[in-house]
Design an enzyme around this catalytic site. Structure first.
Site, mmCIF file in Angstrom:
data_model
loop_
_atom_site.group_PDB
_atom_site.id
_atom_site.type_symbol
_atom_site.label_atom_id
_atom_site.label_comp_id
_atom_site.label_asym_id
_atom_site.label_seq_id
_atom_site.Cartn_x
_atom_site.Cartn_y
_atom_site.Cartn_z
ATOM 1 N N ARG A 64 -4.517 1.619 5.243
ATOM 2 C CA ARG A 64 -3.532 1.780 3.696
ATOM 3 C C ARG A 64 -3.699 2.298 2.816
ATOM 4 N NH1 ARG A 64 1.320 -1.866 4.026
ATOM 5 N NH2 ARG A 64 1.479 -0.445 1.959
ATOM 6 N N LYS A 65 -4.969 2.936 2.435
ATOM 7 C CA LYS A 65 -5.923 2.851 0.973
ATOM 8 C C LYS A 65 -5.478 4.904 1.208
ATOM 9 C CE LYS A 65 -6.039 -0.968 -0.278
ATOM 10 N NZ LYS A 65 -5.962 -1.475 0.589
ATOM 11 N N VAL A 66 -5.521 5.433 -0.359
ATOM 12 C CA VAL A 66 -5.093 6.773 -0.438
ATOM 13 C C VAL A 66 -6.265 7.538 0.479
ATOM 14 C CG1 VAL A 66 -5.316 8.611 -1.398
ATOM 15 C CG2 VAL A 66 -4.327 6.880 -2.259
#
Length: 381
Positions: free
Chosen positions: A179-181
């Site tokens: 879910r992170k960049v």
């Protein structure tokens, strides 16, 4: 279905993982070291230590900061539950403080009111990629002789006053969850300016082993390791690190693309008086890990109804950021705690899809569908 998020992984990452697998060195080896060195350079930190995820990063940060049984750590309740859990892991008590309504980040004034003689540290969170006011918290910690730890799980690539997150404090913890960049499947990193922290973090992530596997492998004489303290198995694999190196090369471009999408949303929603847009003050640069809007009391529909209608039309969304003190694991312990700003933001915020690459038609679909739900007179032009 337009998802809320998805990782940006290409043939580059697949090839890097493939090549690493064929080397025969697949855990805590040369690729991990390379990833650490490049991550430290990118953030402007002196050192970086790769670990299995951001929760383990926070756990180790608590240990090296000397936080333990009987201590209190001030942090936001409005954060993923791992923030509070890491404090509990070392026997300390999370003291939940209020957030600022425009940024979702910890409020320095409310945090100061909760300092007691048991307070050992403040754990700030750069929520959904928006930098917290780091300088204000450094001043607070210096005033009361406290440790400052940054939960930068969502903030890789974000900047504060011209410098990348990761370079401002002694302990900064990052996540590479999908879910992170950027993502390594799962994984984490700790940046630090202190060599003593750096050396101990490396020990703790690998069972307290005095000589790591790579040193023994490359030695031209027999070396026997010692386990100098009780540590943990919090290692990152070389396969993940190889992916992370490729992701890091693209990070600035990914952040720029995410910001374009956020600007498109801002432009579409800026004229609607019952929508509060994400705040980004001067010298604060967000990676827009998530795009969250707050629905004011004048909004014609309940937030949950809006989310269901979006889902019915093929668009995923998420509720506002959780309040840990309202989760079952903490509810009984904090039964008398009321945080009106945090609770209101959770109950009346909605997170919209944002990922790279997001096609123009997907962006337009989210905007037009959302507006058609909340503005009855809206027509697509």
């Amino acid at each position: 279905m337009i998802p809320i998020a998805k990782p940006y992984l290409t043939q580059d990452e697949a090839q890097a993982a493939y090549d690493t697998i064929l080397t025969g060195w697949i855990t805590q080896g040369p690729k991990v070291q390379e990833f650490e060195e490049k991550f430290a350079t990118y953030t402007g930190a002196k050192y970086a230590v790769a670990v299995s995820n951001c929760t383990t990063a926070l756990h180790l940060a608590m240990i090296v900061a000397g936080i333990g049984e009987g201590d209190e750590v001030i942090c936001p309740s409005m954060s993923y539950i791992a923030t509070a859990n890491a404090i509990k892991y070392v026997g300390a008590t999370p003291v939940f403080a209020e957030v600022q309504p425009n940024t979702y980040n910890l409020d320095p004034d409310d945090a100061e009111k909760r300092i007691t003689d048991k307070t050992k540290a403040i754990l700030i969170v750069h929520q959904i990629g928006m930098p917290a006011d780091i300088d204000a918290f450094h001043e607070l910690c210096e005033k009361y002789n406290l440790k400052l730890i940054e939960d930068a799980a969502c903030a890789v690539g974000s900047s504060y006053k011209g410098s990348k997150i990761g370079s401002h404090s002694e302990l900064v913890c990052f996540s590479f969850h999908p879910r992170k960049v950027i993502s390594t499947g799962d994984g984490g990193m700790i940046t630090t300016s202190r060599e003593d922290y750096y050396q101990r973090l490396k020990l703790l992530r690998q069972h307290g082993m005095s000589v790591n596997d790579r040193v023994r492998h490359e030695a031209n004489k027999v070396i026997f390791e010692d386990h100098v303290e009780i540590g943990y198995n919090y290692r990152l694999t070389d396969i993940q690190a190889a992916v992370g190196i490729k992701q890091l090369e693209k990070l600035d471009w990914i952040v720029a693309e995410r910001r374009k999408i956020a600007y498109a949303y801002n432009e579409a929603f800026k004229g609607i008086d019952f929508i509060q847009l994400p705040a980004e003050e001067e010298e604060y640069l967000s990676n827009f890990q998530s795009y969250s809007i707050y629905l004011k009391e004048s909004c014609p529909l309940d937030r949950n109804i809006i989310m269901q209608e979006l889902l019915d039309k093929g668009i995923a969304s998420r509720r506002g950021i959780m309040n840990s003190h309202r989760e079952s694991a903490y509810k009984k312990l904090y039964s008398n705690l009321v945080l009106p700003v945090s609770e209101d933001l959770q109950d009346n915020s909605v997170i919209l899809p944002l990922f790279v690459p997001m096609e123009e038609k997907e962006i337009s679909s989210v905007i037009n569908t959302f507006l058609s739900i909340v503005v009855p007179t809206f027509t697509t032009t």
